[in-house]
Each structure stands twice: as C-alpha cells, then as structure tokens.
Scaffold this active site. Structure first.
Site, PDB file in Angstrom:
ATOM      1  N   SER A   1      10.878  12.551 -11.510  1.00  0.00           N
ATOM      2  CA  SER A   1       9.401  14.262 -10.864  1.00  0.00           C
ATOM      3  C   SER A   1       8.937  14.083 -12.580  1.00  0.00           C
ATOM      4  O   SER A   1       9.543  14.821 -13.568  1.00  0.00           O
ATOM      5  CB  SER A   1      10.498  14.823 -11.234  1.00  0.00           C
ATOM      6  OG  SER A   1       9.714  16.095 -10.775  1.00  0.00           O
TER       7      SER A   1
ATOM      8  N   LYS B   1      15.895  14.903 -12.009  1.00  0.00           N
ATOM      9  CA  LYS B   1      15.165  14.197 -10.583  1.00  0.00           C
ATOM     10  C   LYS B   1      15.711  13.033 -10.720  1.00  0.00           C
ATOM     11  O   LYS B   1      15.697  11.918 -11.670  1.00  0.00           O
ATOM     12  CB  LYS B   1      14.521  14.485 -10.246  1.00  0.00           C
ATOM     13  CG  LYS B   1      14.045  16.168  -9.526  1.00  0.00           C
ATOM     14  CD  LYS B   1      15.240  16.174  -8.495  1.00  0.00           C
ATOM     15  CE  LYS B   1      14.686  15.809  -7.235  1.00  0.00           C
ATOM     16  NZ  LYS B   1      13.527  15.669  -6.579  1.00  0.00           N
TER      17      LYS B   1
ATOM     18  N   ASN C   1      15.185  10.488  -7.392  1.00  0.00           N
ATOM     19  CA  ASN C   1      14.110  10.794  -6.535  1.00  0.00           C
ATOM     20  C   ASN C   1      15.452   9.145  -5.661  1.00  0.00           C
ATOM     21  O   ASN C   1      14.984   7.380  -6.904  1.00  0.00           O
ATOM     22  CB  ASN C   1      13.424  10.694  -5.958  1.00  0.00           C
ATOM     23  CG  ASN C   1      13.025  12.440  -7.042  1.00  0.00           C
ATOM     24  OD1 ASN C   1      13.937  13.329  -6.183  1.00  0.00           O
ATOM     25  ND2 ASN C   1      11.448  12.352  -6.910  1.00  0.00           N
TER      26      ASN C   1
ATOM     27  N   ARG D   1     -14.478 -12.756  24.465  1.00  0.00           N
ATOM     28  CA  ARG D   1     -15.006 -11.801  23.557  1.00  0.00           C
ATOM     29  C   ARG D   1     -15.059 -10.473  23.097  1.00  0.00           C
ATOM     30  O   ARG D   1     -15.877 -10.047  24.582  1.00  0.00           O
ATOM     31  CB  ARG D   1     -16.220 -12.346  22.085  1.00  0.00           C
ATOM     32  CG  ARG D   1     -15.782 -11.983  20.940  1.00  0.00           C
ATOM     33  CD  ARG D   1     -16.231 -13.149  19.560  1.00  0.00           C
ATOM     34  NE  ARG D   1     -15.895 -14.322  20.510  1.00  0.00           N
ATOM     35  CZ  ARG D   1     -16.954 -15.590  20.730  1.00  0.00           C
ATOM     36  NH1 ARG D   1     -17.487 -15.136  20.263  1.00  0.00           N
ATOM     37  NH2 ARG D   1     -15.914 -16.463  21.756  1.00  0.00           N
TER      38      ARG D   1
END
Lengths: 453, 453, 453, 453
Positions: C273, C279, C281, C312
């Site tokens: 982080s 952290k 994560n 088309r």
C-alpha cells in the site's frame, strides 16, 4: 405465517401489488375515465357518456387473464382493454360507447397508466429510504468515536469509527434519495399525443384536452408528447440503479461485519436455515445485495430500449413494459431490507475494539510510520515500518516489540512514544468531524425538504 | 378474445405457467417427494413415511401467497415450504413428519426444482425454433434466386437473393438451437449436497442417496454438488441470450422489409391499432425485438451473480431466482414470435425486384466497377464509377446514361456491355450455392439429431 | 520496475498487445496479403501483383494514428487502410495496385482480421486456465480431508474440507475452459462474402477463392458468409463472460479467506500500500474480481449488438469493435490473476481448524441435530438443537455444555456421544469422495484432450 | 488523410487524448503537486520541497509503459507512480523526497485525478450537445409545418411534421444535457481521506489540508471522503447512458429516414464504401447508434461495481478504472456524431410529401375515421374505415375511391368531405403548437443558463 415475516416485507408486497395485473389495468382504466371526464368538461363528449365510461372503468369487471392472453397478438394490452371497455360501456349505454378512448392512442393510455403506478409506488420506496437514513444518522451520531478497523482490500488497514462508516452510508443515502425524488418528479408527467403525437384527432382542441386531462389526473402536461422519447423513464431507471448500488454497498458492509469470525454487527431479525439450527443469516443484507446484482442489468435494458423508431417503437417500448416495474420492485425490496437491517442493527462495539487487536499492532503501522515520518521522511519511515511489520508477521510477535528493537526507530521514538502511536483511539483523525459535517448537511437539507433528505 | 390471439402465444403462456408460483412450488415438492422415496428405497426412512410425504407434496394444498410473503424474511421460499410441508405431513402422520427434507438443504430443493422447470420449459422453446428453422429453410429453398437488394448501412448496396437472406437466418438458428440444447443438457443435473455440500447429514450414504434421487427425478448426478458454482446456469442464460439476439436479427430484417415504403414482406397476421384503422403492425417482429432488447441485461445479471460467497451466496444466488425464469420466458416469447412470423410470412417477390430499380442503376455500381476493373484496376474503376454515380445522383439520371457518356468507360465497355452489367439477375454470385450449402448442412445435422438443427 | 511485476502480468500484456493498434492493422493486412496470394494461385490476379501486395502489407509502414483519425468519418478502419495500402503498392508497382482488396469488402477484412487476433490471443488465456486448474487440482488432492468451516450467507455453517472447495473450483474451471475452447473453435472461421455477401464481384469463382483464402490463413470456410449474423462472436463473448464469473467466484472465496480476521489463505505475492506498510493486499483476487464485474456489461453489449440490419449493420457491428477485444483482455487479466493466485497460494490449515472452534460448537449444530434426528425426527431435533444454540449464544457458553443440560437430548445422547458429534473431522460426509470424483473426471478428460480440461 | 476526417472527429480525439495514458498520469501528478503546495502553504511541508515536487510532477519525465506494467502486481497505478515520483524528487533533493504523497492514499490520487479528467472532458461533450441542440432547433423552427409521415411500428401511421420530430429531439437533448451537466457538477469534488478515510496521518490538520488542496485544484471539498461510496460517479455514468440513448434515438430516426427507398434526409458528409462506389453511408448515425449500443453495458458495469467492500474495494473500484473513461469516450463519439449529422443534414421536404402519397390515402385513415366519428361513434367509425382500408389494400385502389362507394360513409361525408379529410396538411393537429412550446422552453432555459440547455 408469523407476523414478523409480514412486517419485514410489507413495502415490497405493496409495491408488487401496485405493479400487479389488476392495478396495471386499473391505472389504464383511470386514464380512460379521466379522458372522458376531461372531454365532457370541454363539451367534446356528452357528460352522460363520461359518467358511464367512468363507471365501467373498474378493473374488477374485466377478465384479466383474457386481456393478458390477447395482448401478444394485438401488440399491446391497451388494444384488447379498450375493446373490452367499449363492450362494457355499450352494454350500459350504446351511445356512450362511441366516446371511449376518444382521440387517444394505446401508448397514451399505457404510458400514463405507468406514470400513475410510479407516482403511487415510489413514495413507498422513499419512505423506506427515510427510515434507513434516520437509522444511519442515529448510528453515526452515537458511534462517532467508536473505534473499529477500517478495512481496505478486506485487510485491516488502520482505525476508523463505526460512526464514520455510518455517516458514509447516510451521506450516500441522502444523495441517492434526492436523485430518485428528482427523477420521479420529472417522470410523472402526462403522456397524451394521439396516434402520431399531434393530437390531430382532436382538431383544434388537442392542447385544451391535454391540460384538462392532466388536471384530472394531477399530472403536469409536458411541452410535447414523449411517445418515442424515453429519457425521463430511463433517468428514473438510472436513479433506481444508483439507489440499489448504494443499498448494496451498505448491505455488503453489514454482511462482512456480521461474519462469524468478525461479529461486529448482527441483523436484529436474522433468518434461520432449513438444515442448520444455529444459523443467524443476514437475510436483509442478502435481499439488498440481490437488488444490487439485479438492478444494473435492468437499467441496461431500459437504456438499450431508448433508440426507439420514429413515432412509436418496434421492440424498444415493448421491452420496457416488464422491465421498469421489475426494477421498481427490486428497488423497493432493497430499500425495505436496508431500512429493516439498519433499524434493527445490533452493534458490538466491544468486539470492534477487540478486533483492532487481532493484528497485534499491525493495523497501526501507518500511525507509527507517520509519527516517524517528520523525522526521516515518509518514504524512509514507510520502509522501516514495513520491515518491522514483516518481521512481526514472520516471527509472530507484537509490532511494539519488534519496533523497539530497531535502533533506527528508537533513535526518534522511545517505547512509550511507540506505544502511544499504537493506540487506535489516538489515531482517528477527522472521523468525528466528518460525522458532524454529514449530520449537519443532512439536517440542513431536512429543513428545506418536507421529510428527509 | 379471438382464437387467433390464443394460437400466437400458446408457447409463451405455457412457459409462463411453468414458471408461475404454483408450478414453482410443485417442482420443489416433487423434489421433496422424490427424496423421501429414494431414502425409503434405501431403508433410510420408513416406506410409509415416504408415501405420506409424497401424498402431501401437492401444490394445491398450500397457501401460495402465504409462502411468498414468508420468503423475504426467511431468506428463501424453501424454508416456509418445508415447514408447511412438515405441518401437512404431521397432520396425516406425526411419525412421517420426522423424515421430511431429510439430509437436504434449502438450496438442494430450490435448485433442483428450477432444473425440473427448465427441463420442461425448454423443449417448448426448442420446438418453436424447429418451426422457425423449417419455415426459414422453405423460404431459402424457394427463393434461392429471387433477387432483392442487399442493404448495408440501410442503403441499397448490390443485389442478393431473398433465399440467401433466409439461409443466413437458418444457419444462425441451427447454430443457436444447438447451443441452447447443449446448455440445457448440461444444466439439467441434480443439485444435492446438504448444508455444506458434503452430504454429511447422511453419513456414509450420501452418494447412494444422490444416485437414487437422481434416478427418481431422471437427472444425472454431477461429480460434485454445485451450490455456489453457477456456470451451468450462467451458460444456459448465455445460450438464451445468443438465441434472443439471433431472433432479434431476423425480426429486425423482417420489420425493415415490411416498412410501408419497402413492402417486400408482410407478417401473415399483423396487429391493428387502437387509433389507426389501416395499420398492419408487425407485432411478431416487435415481440422478438423486445426479447432481443431484454435478454442482454438479464444475461448480464446472471453473470454478475456468479461470484458467490463460499458454500452459499449472499445476494448472488437470490438474484438468479426471478432472473433466469424471466429470461426463459423472454426467449420463449421471441422464439414463438419468430416461428409465427416466418411461418405466416407473405413474400412480395415482385416488389423486391421493383425496389432494385429504385436507384436507377446505382445499386449495380459495384457490378459495373468489377466489370471494368480487369481492364484498369479495382481502384481506378471504383473512382470512375463513383464519379458517374455522383453525376447520376446530382443530375437525377439513370446510371446507364451517365456511364455511356464517359469515354474512359466506353473505351472498355459499350452500351450493351454496360446494360448487361446493370442487370441484377446476372450479378448474384454464389448466392444460390451458399443457399445449397446451408440447406445441406442443416439436413446432415438433422440426420444425426432426432429433431432439428 | 521489479521483475515480479513483469511476471504476474505477462499474459495480460501479451493479449493487450495483440489487440493493440499495430497488431490490429497487421492482421487486416495479413488478410489482404493472403487474398492476393490466393487469387494469384488461382490465376485471378498476377503472381507479381500478389508479391508486391504481400510485401507492402506490413503495419510498420503505415501511419497508425492517421488511419485511426480517418476511420470515424470513413465509417471503418478498412476504408482508409485499403486506400493507404493501395497507395503503398502503387509506389512499388502501379499495375499491382489494381488488384488490392480484389472482390472483398471492408467487413471481410475487419472480421477476418479479428478472427486472426482471437486465434492468437485465446491460447494465452487457455494456458493460464490450465495453470489455474493444475494448481486447483493439487490443492484438492492435498487437502481432500483438511477440515475447514463451510460458510453459507457468510456464516459458519458446518465443516467441509479445503480440498472440496478447491475441487469445486477445478470442476468449474474445466467446464468453463471447455466452453471457451469450443467457442473459439466455432468463431475461428473465415469471413468472406464481398459487398453483398454473394461474392458476386468474383463471378463464378467466389467459392474457389474463399477456399483458397481459408487455406492461406488456416481458417475453415463456413457454409455461408456471416456479415450480419454474429452468433459465433456473441457465443465467444458469452463463454468469456462465464469464465470471468468462474474466476470471480474463486477470487471471491480467496479474498474472503484471506481477510485479516480469518487468515486461512494468503496470496503468495500480495500487494503493498502507498500508505500502510503492513498491508498484504490480495491483488490477484482483486484483478479477477474486477474482471468478473466488467465482463457482464461487455457481454451484454455483444448481445445487444446482434440484431444487425440486413447485410451490414448500422451501429451494432461498430459497437463490437472495441467491446470484444476489451472482453478478451479482461478475461486474460482474470485468468492470469487466478493462475497466479492459486499457484502461489499459502494455505493455513492450522488456522482453518482453529476457526472451526470459534463458535464453540455452534458450527456442529447440524451434526448434533442429525445425530438426534433418527431418535425424534428431523424437525424436532432441529428445534431442540436450535434452542440449545440460542442459549449457548445468549449465555456465551460452549454448545456441548448447554446440550448436556437438556434431558430431552441426553435421553438419547450422553456427553461422550455429544462430544463425538461435535468433532468436525467426523462430520465430513462425502467430501473426500467428491474430491476423488472431480479429480478422476478431470484426468479422464485430460487424456482425451491434448492439454487440459 | 483528408481534412474532413479530422473535423468530424476532433472532439472524439480530444476526449480520447484526455483519457490516454499520458494525461492520466499527468492528472495524478497534478494532484501530488497540488497536495505538496497546499501543505507548504500550511507549513506542513517545507516550501522548497513543494517546489521540487511540483517540478518533478510532469508526465513526460516518466516511463509510462513501465508504470502500466507495474500496476497489475502493485494493485494500482498510484503505487508505482508515487515510487517513481519519489525517486525523481530524490534525485533533485533528497530532503524533498520525504514529503511526497504526504498523508494521502493511492485512492485519493487516482480518484481526484479522474475527477480532473472528467472536468476537462465533459465540456467538450456538452459543447457538441449545444451544437446538436442548436441545429435541431433550427430544423424544428423551419419545418414546423412541413408534413411528413409519422411512422409507428415502422408503418406509416398518420401525418406529422418534420419540425415536430426535430422538436422531440431538441426537447430530449435539453433534458439530457441538463442531466449530464448536473451529474458532472456533482461528481467534480475532491477525494481526500487518507488510508482509512479519516485523514489521521495529518493529525489535527486533515480538514485544513483538504480545504487548501480543494482550493489549489478548484474542486469543492465534500462533507466526507467517498472512497467506497461511488454514487456520484455512478450517477455520471447513468447520465451519459441516458445521453447515448437519446443520441441513438435521433440517429435511429435519421438512418431510417435516409434509407434508399425513403430518402427523406441525407447526412451532409456520408461515408463511402471500399466495394461500392455509389454508397452514401450515414456514418455519423452509425457512430451514434454504436454509442447507444455500447453505453448500457458500461453503465451496468459502473452500477455493478458500487457495492464496494468497507473502506476500499476489492474488485469494484478496479472495475471502474477503464469503464468510466470508455463511457465518456463513447458519449463524446455519439455527441459529436449527432452534432455533425444534424448540422449537415439535407432535408428532402418534397420527398417527405410524396411519401405521404405512397399508401394512396391509407395513412389518412385515422383522419377519415375521426371525421366520421362524431356522427357514428369512434368504434363504429374505426370499423367502417378499417373495412375500407382492407378493401383498398386487397383491390389495390385509392382509399378515396373505396370510401365513396360505401353508403354508410357517404351518408355522412360526401366525396369532397372525404377528399378534404384525406389531405395531410389539414390533419396536423397541434404539431406547430408543440414546436413553439419546445422552442420557448429551450429559449427560456437558455437565458437562465450560461450556455445552452
């Protein structure tokens, strides 16, 4: 069935009923009756005819299943309904039958009928949002300084307060309710344009009839009919989509906090399980999360339906018929569920505090780093503390113990400074101030507005 | 209501009924009854109890509204239903009540009940697809060389044939039907895992009961219960989404060809208008296009619901409950509408040919350019002919006249060569060959398969 | 940048590059070159011209930005590209310039170019799915009997095993990979129909050129061109949508298990982080969950784009151009992330076991109820145990202690029987058997298939 | 490439560039620079450090590809960017490096950077909407009474005027633009909450810094940070979705009117074809319709992303990163295309009038019925006229001739009354009045607002 069940889904059932087959037909009949009255008032149709039409315009006199069966081949519900209404009226008074649906087109009746349903259903949703907001405000006020772990990426990050979390919900609920209210107001207008949107069948008197019809129904007359211009309904759908997302956010938080291993909140009336006697399922959260999963696709349908061909659509309009009602029901479901969940919420402040100790200080890492940063810079502090947290994890020790072993840290912070930095209560920043700001903003708006924000 | 209406929506109403509240409850009761029978056969519950349970398992004995009202607070429909079933059984035989829902969890009953609904509903859809394919094949065969304008960007581009257009629909219908059939087969498997997906409540006999239960219901037993793994249902939803898109493509073509100013086809049973007596609305095309507008959002919901939490979802599963049934109904609506439209289609071959003359030769510009290209190259030919078409448009003249004035063109092509190049019938390329290939492919597959593609 | 970063997103970047502007143009040029070669081989264009065209068909010779800028006004990228290619060729050999793009239309080149991109990109995705499946299989085998809490509604429900959870992922990955593989095979066919889908510009030789062109590119020739019939691409989009949902399910489980307070797994290479040094994560899970959030809307777009006008489209085809590539990239992102997450996964079996004790027996409530049920019936047992769990929660006591106080229970089960019933290890049912079945099924398919299922 | 191409996509390319990788990084660096300046002004970081940081905060000094490669493993772009910025700053001044990103979190920088992009991009879109509205208003005024066929279900229904059609577009554009403007204003607020949304890293001074930072960037400070509350961005996405639907409606009408066989309008700068020299493709309409097909799925993604976990999401936030920018680009594409199409529109009033004669009176059926209705009632008149129209179609005759043969009709209307009823010009109802109302409403709002409505 127990009364509890009834209470917790009264709004949902009310809204479901408003969009059920009987009410759908009734609202269309209300439009036909109002049209006849408006035209009678203007001398366009005989007063007596209008009375007979109004008397016949009661849904309980119609075979709802037969009407529903006839709609797919006719193209819409109004065609068989107008036919059936004309038959009913003819029975009472052959002459009056000449004036049914005078100058109108199917879409006028279907769209205005829908508007009448919306006008009646949305206040139920908004009232549940008021309940939810009131409950969120109470939680925010009471727990403005109750510390708990802020979690980012589902990892404990740093302390926050439960009040701040609730204030975030409250702020979002207010903004979202405002959006719904605005969208409802914008959408609740008359649809009346006749076959081609010109009201030509009424000759010179089209606008006059429109105004009178709007008056009968209590609906503003827009500057132009909107047969194939659907932006008002699409915007309402969007407001409901944003609402469901907001409700889903609250429910996601609640359900994560209510996990067995976290247990920081519990729903007041959890659900049971057919297999597991101990279960306390957060069923209100599940209702709201289901609403948040369902709304986006329904909103997308309403948006996809917008490019409607010329003066009446071939596919797009028809796609709206079940979609918007379903979306309103989904929103009602979510709003009631969140209102129920927030009103009955058990808050375990003690457990919130204890959970902050689970990481033995890691959750306070930023706090330590920021205490250190003025001495050695943010990046260096971040690196030192990151190394310490890594060691604390590897060696399974408290962060305080590891930090106090690092001379590069203790050069600036002694043990007591470290311990002070590790106290969650002293690292709540502007949490309480933010809560106050949200409560004030909500209150101020509340004064201007009748009910909530 | 006229019989016509009934005919044109019989499939739709059949499928709606299969997913209606009574059938939904009945299918869940069928699972409970089969479970009791399977367990009785294995000596796990008394034979008598199984009989009593099976007898009580009839939807008409239950208060459907009370069940629906109780579901939101309970969390799902199975909880109040199992409770009500147990009460019913108890009335008949207190002992038998002990064995209701033995070893199962709510999701086993809800999911397997849904599978039973799917198994009954989808053949109706597939049968309408067979009707549509048969009609498309007949059109393709009959009109393999019927010239009409190919239109790109909604502009006439060059000649094609109506048979080639119909062959394109047929080819797509075959591929799409195959996809639906495969997805239905994959999805129609038993759900039976008990509270945690381990069948632990049945001790050593879980798999044995699963096999027997599958046998009772005629459903294969998957290698593992799939409570929170929804890829089979998501894939079915996707197959229905692709189907609705394919139906929408056909309906878009039909509705464009049926425009007042083009009038190359007409639906056999057009709809009328409540305001305009002359209207011949392509209502079947509108049904199919509405299905194509609605399906994508419903598919998206089923996909969004997939990341379900752990062993039972909190929001995602609940979001499926109304979504998949609605999607099946939408697909049934579209399939029946296209079957009706193609079977009853009026084809105006004369008008197709006349519309090729609307541009006074411009639609043949590529043909002229390609006739010229071997002499001077594609790019130069394109430029010369583009200049001629521009002049023809500006001066509102026939292309043939303008071309014959340009020496750079007449150097290579004389008037008769130019006129030959301007004949649509001589510029159909491989149209008929493509039609044959599609018809052959459809036939070959038909041999392998019992019914269609 | 650290090597780690590169490794964990190599597949993503590879796929992004394949759908980047240079490769997009190159694949279209590959089609033009192959077309010229095919026509030269059949004597339709001079061999020399084909050589010159092939030599000019290199993306690095083109101004990609100018092409991109010209596309919005031209209507598609092929128009300016063919013009620029013709200019390049003309510089080398004026005569060869006559034969560029001979008999083709823009859509032939754009669609076939897309198919070439898909053919190259999807094996990367499938290979990551193989990695993920291999890792899941290893976890399933190794942890077939490792007890952990099954969680329903995010509440601990009853014991399961980590191997059973991983087997569920493996089974779904196999089914989903098969679906993607089948969809890729179906989608990788030539698009070649010329202006109107008839190949008329090639006179009698259209099919011959198509076969040769398919041979040059290694692409099967479908029975009919598919300009406005998009079901193959839509089905591919759907398969990728189901895949992303399956990946999202795995990632949702992983991220929930990795929560700070649960900590039963951890990603091998968590993210950090910018603000919080401690952290860890679960960034791979977040990548996969983001893919699961993004895919449904992109799938819906592909489905909404299907009802394309005539030969088309006007809007629908154009809507696909960025959508399908984005969806492939999203799927590649999710597949790689799950492969990374599962391969590097740390599994904390000890913590799984300890978390089963968090409820002090409540998680075993069903086990106790089922032990009691043969004596007094499922419903009565459920009620007795539910009452006991309620008391245990209210009085904050272990379930064993409460149960042994209730004579209605101890009449049938003594303390040691209760304690035995409360052991998670003895209540795993068919978990290990299900794991075996999944591993066997995966192995069997692996034999038939070259690589995985 | 021709200048024309450039002109018609200048807005699109401008917005694409604003959301390109360089500008994305630059906006994030702008936030970092402003943060440093704000903190320097408050004495929190040294003034010199702020200067060095601001000087380093230039995207052209960064390796954009390396940053993009590092993001997937880091979890977001801010982490490698802050690291790289810190390195840059350190090179210039080691001390200043201590103060980079002080007190902020990745999401503060990413979200606020996005807000800065939005603030710059949306005025481009709104300005194209003003162009479109101005053009629509001119068409509405000029053609208020120009008769053309109103078409419902793609069938000619009754007369309307081109001005009324254009007024419908104008009214919708105004309402939709207002919605976008309001959503942009609401979304353009600062994001600044630090790691946990409490600004705790700034101690007592968090709010002060927020105010100053908002001042530096010209962004209002919301009452509370909105890390995981995304309703503002979701509402912006919705407004863009409604916008794209509105643009798609206009483009659908234009493209249908421009069909070869109808030819009532033509785009001023149509596109060509690589195969067909005569083609005049409505490429601007196609751009807008493609936008209308793409937007709903992207909106659904933004809504699905809303239920974000706790204080920072795991999947939902990440799903927004490419989705919202893509949606803005899609909206810019559609808005510019409609502006181009409406400004350059050729209107073929003569053809509109002639097309009203195509049905030989059928399109006037309602007019005749309404002329007859006062004499015999709406239903009876409808039936009589319906019978006449059926005969006119079957016998391929003019409606006037058939009507004058029916004594039930001629009893009330003679030939001249019938012919009068069949004149489109005399059956335009309130068309001109509605146009006036729309023009007045648009003008009034224009006065209040700076620019348009």
């Amino acid at each position: 069935m127990p009364e509890r069940a009834a209470d917790a889904s009264a709004s949902l059932r009310g809204v479901q009923q408003l969009f059920g087959p009987a009410e759908r037909v009734q609202k269309m009949l209300d439009v036909e009756a109002a049209l006849a009255r408006a035209q009678a008032a203007l001398g366009i149709v005989p007063a007596h005819a209008a009375e007979v039409i109004a008397q016949a315009a009661r849904a309980d006199g119609f075979d709802l299943e037969a009407l529903a069966s006839a709609a797919p081949a006719a193209g819409n519900l109004a065609i068989p309904l107008v036919k059936a209404l004309t038959d009913h009226v003819r029975t009472a008074d052959a002459d009056a039958a000449r004036f049914v649906h005078w100058g109108a087109t199917s879409q006028d009746v279907i769209d205005t009928g829908l508007v009448l349903q919306i006008r009646e259903a949305l206040p139920i949703v908004l009232s549940d949002l008021d309940r939810a907001a009131t409950a969120a405000a109470a939680h925010a006020r009471r727990h403005a300084t109750t510390p708990m772990a802020a979690r980012t990426w589902l990892q404990q990050a740093a302390p926050t307060t439960f009040g701040l979390k609730a204030a975030g919900w409250l702020d979002a609920l207010g903004r979202t309710s405002d959006g719904v209210r605005r969208a409802v107001d914008a959408a609740c207008v008359l649809q009346f344009g006749g076959a081609a949107g010109t009201l030509a069948a009424l000759g010179e008197r089209g606008l006059e009839v429109a105004e009178r019809l709007g008056g009968e129904l209590g609906l503003p007359v827009p500057v132009i009919p909107w047969h194939a211009q659907r932006e008002r309904l699409a915007a309402l759908a969007c407001a409901l989509g944003v609402l469901c997302g907001t409700l889903g956010k609250i429910a996601r938080d609640l359900s994560l906090l209510a996990q067995t291993e976290i247990d920081e909140v519990a729903e007041g009336r959890p659900g049971g399980s057919s297999a597991m006697p101990h279960k306390r399922n957060p069923v209100m959260s599940a209702r709201a999360l289901a609403a948040a999963v369902r709304a986006p696709g329904l909103v997308a349908t309403m948006l996809s339906a917008m490019p409607q061909e010329h003066e009446r659509a071939l596919g797009g309009w028809q796609a709206e018929w079940d979609t918007l009602p379903t979306l309103v029901i989904v929103a009602a479901d979510g709003a009631e569920a969140v209102a129920e969940a927030l009103e009955g919420l058990e808050i375990h402040a003690g457990r919130m505090r204890r959970n902050l100790d689970v990481t033995r200080g890691l959750v306070m890492a930023e706090a330590v780093a920021m205490t250190l940063a003025p001495h050695i810079g943010r990046a260096a502090a971040h690196e030192l503390v990151e190394a310490a947290t890594r060691r604390a994890i590897e060696e399974d020790r408290a962060l305080a113990d590891v930090l106090t072993e690092d001379a590069a840290i203790t050069r600036w912070l002694d043990r007591s400074a470290i311990e002070a930095a590790l106290r969650p209560e002293s690292y709540l920043g502007a949490a309480a101030a933010f809560v106050s700001r949200v409560l004030s903003a909500a209150r101020v708006t509340a004064t201007g507005d009748a009910k909530a924000r």
